[in-house]
Design an enzyme around this catalytic site. Structure first.
Site, PDB file in Angstrom:
ATOM      1  N   TYR A  25      46.003  38.981  33.454  1.00 42.89           N
ATOM      2  CA  TYR A  25      45.241  39.458  34.621  1.00 42.89           C
ATOM      3  C   TYR A  25      44.578  40.804  34.318  1.00 42.89           C
ATOM      4  O   TYR A  25      43.376  40.979  34.553  1.00 42.89           O
ATOM      5  CB  TYR A  25      46.190  39.579  35.823  1.00 42.89           C
ATOM      6  CG  TYR A  25      45.499  39.971  37.106  1.00 42.89           C
ATOM      7  CD1 TYR A  25      44.850  39.020  37.886  1.00 42.89           C
ATOM      8  CD2 TYR A  25      45.515  41.285  37.546  1.00 42.89           C
ATOM      9  CE1 TYR A  25      44.227  39.364  39.071  1.00 42.89           C
ATOM     10  CE2 TYR A  25      44.892  41.647  38.731  1.00 42.89           C
ATOM     11  CZ  TYR A  25      44.251  40.687  39.491  1.00 42.89           C
ATOM     12  OH  TYR A  25      43.627  41.034  40.663  1.00 42.89           O
TER      13      TYR A  25
ATOM     14  N   SER B 154      39.844  45.102  39.681  1.00 42.18           N
ATOM     15  CA  SER B 154      41.179  45.440  40.177  1.00 42.18           C
ATOM     16  C   SER B 154      41.597  46.810  39.667  1.00 42.18           C
ATOM     17  O   SER B 154      41.113  47.263  38.621  1.00 42.18           O
ATOM     18  CB  SER B 154      42.194  44.394  39.687  1.00 42.18           C
ATOM     19  OG  SER B 154      43.519  44.791  39.959  1.00 42.18           O
TER      20      SER B 154
END
Length: 188
Positions: free
Chosen positions: A92, A79
Site C-alpha cells: 500500500y 495517502s
C-alpha cells in the site's frame, strides 16, 4: 479500474453522455495487509494494480480527452502512507508513494496543455477500508494519540480540498500533494 479497455469504454461513455470531462478524481484503493516476509506476489501486484496502475490508465485515457480542449483537473487520492511507512502495508505504501510521484509526472507532462494534476493525501480516515483498524482498541488509541486533532478523519474532511483542487481557485497549483491528516506530519 485496472483493465485498460474498461476504462476507455467508461470514459468514452462519459464524454458521449456529458460532452466533456473537466475533472478526474482517481480514488480507487484496496488493502492486502501482510508482513513483507510473508506477502505473496499476488497481494503485492493486486494492490499496486488497483492503487497505482489504475490511476495511470484512467489518467492517461482522460488526459487524451482533456488535451484537445486545453484544460482539465486531475486529482489523485494518495495517502499519508506515501510519506510514512508502517508494518504490514508495504504494498500500500509503495503504491501510494508511487502515486505521489505519478502526480508530479502528470503535472510535468500535461501542464503545458492546461491540465493541472495534484493529489490529496488523507491521513487516517474512518472508512470501510480502515474499519479493522478503527475497531482495534490499541490502534484506535494510537491514531488518536498521534493526530494533533485527537481524532480519526471523516470522509467529509476531504471534500473541501477536493472542491478547491477542482476549482479555478487552484489554477496555478500543479504537482502538489495536500495532506489532510489532522496535523500528523506537523509533529514528531
Amino acid at each position: 479500474v485496472s483493465r485498460e479497455e474498461d476504462n476507455v469504454r467508461a470514459i468514452d461513455l462519459c464524454v458521449s453522455t456529458f460532452g466533456k470531462l473537466d475533472i478526474l478524481i482517481n480514488n480507487a484503493g484496496i488493502h492486502r495487509r501482510n508482513m513483507l516476509i510473508d506477502m505473496t506476489s499476488e497481494e503485492w501486484r493486486k494492490v499496486i494494480d488497483v492503487n497505482l496502475t489504475s490511476a495511470f490508465l484512467v489518467g492517461q485515457a482522460v488526459a487524451r480527452k482533456m488535451i484537445p480542449r486545453g484544460k482539465g483537473k486531475i486529482i489523485n487520492i494518495t495517502s499519508l502512507n506515501a510519506e510514512l511507512a508502517r508494518q504490514n502495508i508495504a504494498n500500500y505504501s509503495s503504491a501510494k508513494g508511487g502515486l505521489k510521484m505519478l502526480t508530479k509526472s502528470m503535472a510535468t507532462e500535461w501542464g503545458r496543455y492546461g491540465i493541472t494534476c495534484n493529489a490529496i493525501g488523507p491521513g487516517y480516515i474512518e472508512t470501510d477500508l480502515t474499519k479493522p483498524l478503527t475497531e482495534d482498541p490499541e490502534f484506535d488509541s494510537w491514531v488518536k494519540k498521534e493526530v494533533p486533532l485527537g481524532r480519526w478523519g471523516k470522509p467529509e474532511d476531504i471534500i473541501g480540498t477536493a472542491i478547491f483542487l477542482g476549482s479555478s481557485a487552484s489554477d496555478y497549483i500543479n504537482g502538489y500533494t495536500i495532506y489532510v491528516d489532522g496535523g500528523w506530519q506537523a509533529c514528531l
